[in-house]
Design a protein around this motif. Structure first.
Motif, mmCIF file in Angstrom:
data_model
loop_
_atom_site.group_PDB
_atom_site.id
_atom_site.type_symbol
_atom_site.label_atom_id
_atom_site.label_comp_id
_atom_site.label_asym_id
_atom_site.label_seq_id
_atom_site.Cartn_x
_atom_site.Cartn_y
_atom_site.Cartn_z
ATOM 1 N N ASP A 42 40.580 46.811 39.088
ATOM 2 C CA ASP A 42 40.739 45.480 39.666
ATOM 3 C C ASP A 42 40.309 44.390 38.689
ATOM 4 N N LEU A 46 42.736 41.456 36.989
ATOM 5 C CA LEU A 46 42.350 40.044 37.011
ATOM 6 C C LEU A 46 42.144 39.501 35.596
ATOM 7 N N GLY A 262 36.255 40.911 42.259
ATOM 8 C CA GLY A 262 36.483 39.477 42.393
ATOM 9 C C GLY A 262 35.221 38.676 42.114
ATOM 10 N N ASN A 295 36.332 33.417 46.495
ATOM 11 C CA ASN A 295 37.266 34.034 45.553
ATOM 12 C C ASN A 295 37.241 35.554 45.683
ATOM 13 N N ALA A 296 36.040 36.118 45.810
ATOM 14 C CA ALA A 296 35.916 37.566 45.973
ATOM 15 C C ALA A 296 36.573 38.028 47.266
ATOM 16 N N VAL A 299 40.337 38.276 46.826
ATOM 17 C CA VAL A 299 40.750 39.496 46.138
ATOM 18 C C VAL A 299 40.704 40.681 47.098
ATOM 19 N N THR A 314 46.065 38.470 38.629
ATOM 20 C CA THR A 314 45.840 37.031 38.526
ATOM 21 C C THR A 314 47.065 36.258 39.013
ATOM 22 N N ILE A 317 47.208 35.972 42.812
ATOM 23 C CA ILE A 317 46.288 34.976 43.356
ATOM 24 C C ILE A 317 46.823 33.563 43.118
#
Length: 327
Positions: A42, A46, A262, A295-296, A299, A314, A317
């Motif tokens: 992950d 990102l 995240g 933000n976490a 994700v 990315t 998102i």
């Protein structure tokens, strides 16, 4: 792609295969997994430079794991070519998308750490080390992981992150498990733990009280994920809560790992990892901490909206944030 000299996060722990059953319980699909490996994948998705330190066997499942990690951009420079077979986690999914697991771990590659499998100290490009899950509490690997954390805590050059990711069926005596987990909590800077983990380790105690107890052991930040209830974070400036991303849940496999990735990605991009990260994270103001947890949670939510453990990229998102929000 990031240049080779870019600061990177290193992840220590298991890479295994999730055999995920369909609703009939007769057909299972192999998905590469393992909590630390999921975090590494992950992070790579990102666009965070990441190296996995793990032991991967030579069997068909091991080859599947290696291809999955490399295909997602994880650096395999820390992987040991083990001779033991791969570990398996058999997952069954309930009607609401929650996953339950059975594990095949005896004599498998993940738990056989030997002298030299883990570095005496992390390379100079390391700004953070994350570990947790089975590798952090199953012998013999638990001893090696704890020793690495202790060495790096003394060196003080990297931010240390930990997620116990408890599996009661494998951890044995609750009191012994709590002692081991809290020993690791005392060595790290960032703790991410689920409310289910806390309910098993310290039954009947409010999560806020446990978070305060753990913060007093030494971390700069304790974050408790609450499933559909979002997340709770506590540092020495205070506490915050954030909501979960509203999504249609396909399954929850890897959701906690995606949240961890995240959070670490947010800390990385904010320049909060490394030798001065500990005090800075401890003193983050509430709004900054809230943004990191939001933000976490994004994700993690996007991971729940698709099958399997691989989280969003990315680009995923950015697409979400570009979409008009409905009321």
């Amino acid at each position: 792609m990031s240049p080779p000299t870019a600061p990177r996060i290193r992840v220590v722990g298991e890479a295994l295969v999730d055999l995920v059953g369909d609703t009939s319980g007769r057909v299972f699909t192999a998905h590469p997994g393992g909590s630390p490996a999921n975090v590494a994948v992950d992070l790579a998705r990102l666009d965070i430079p990441v190296t996995l330190h793990g032991r991967i066997g030579p069997d068909a499942f091991g080859r599947l794991i290696r291809a999955h990690l490399a295909g997602n951009g994880v650096d395999l420079g820390g992987v040991v070519a083990a001779q033991e077979p791969s570990s398996l986690a058999v997952a069954t999914i309930s009607g609401d998308g929650e996953a339950a697991y059975d594990f095949w771990t005896t004599g498998t590659a993940d738990w056989q750490w030997r002298d030299g499998d883990l570095p005496d100290h992390l390379p100079a490009d390391t700004v953070a080390l994350h570990t947790g899950s089975l590798a952090s509490w199953l012998p013999p690997s638990a001893t090696a992981v704890a020793a690495l954390l202790a060495r790096e805590r003394i060196r003080g050059t990297a931010t240390l992150s930990y997620d116990p990711n408890c599996r009661p069926d494998l951890m044995g005596d609750r009191a012994g498990a709590l002692s081991l987990v809290e020993r690791l909590v005392s060595l790290v800077d960032v703790v991410k733990v689920s409310q289910d983990d806390l309910a098993w380790l310290l039954p009947g105690q409010p999560l806020e009280r446990i978070a305060q107890r753990w913060l007093a052991l030494g971390p700069a930040l304790v974050v408790v994920t609450l499933g559909g209830g979002g997340a709770y974070g506590l540092n020495r400036t205070g506490n915050v809560r954030v909501a979960a991303l509203p999504v249609t849940i396909v399954d929850t496999i890897g959701a906690g790992d995606a949240f961890t990735a995240g959070l670490l990605a947010g800390l990385y991009r904010s320049g909060l990892l490394g030798p001065r990260g500990r005090d800075t994270i401890a003193d983050l103001p509430a709004e900054t901490l809230r943004d990191l947890l939001r933000n976490a949670a994004t994700v993690a939510g996007l991971t729940c909206a698709q099958p399997g453990a691989a989280g969003p990229t990315t680009a995923d998102i950015r697409t979400l944030r570009a979409e008009p929000q409905t009321k």
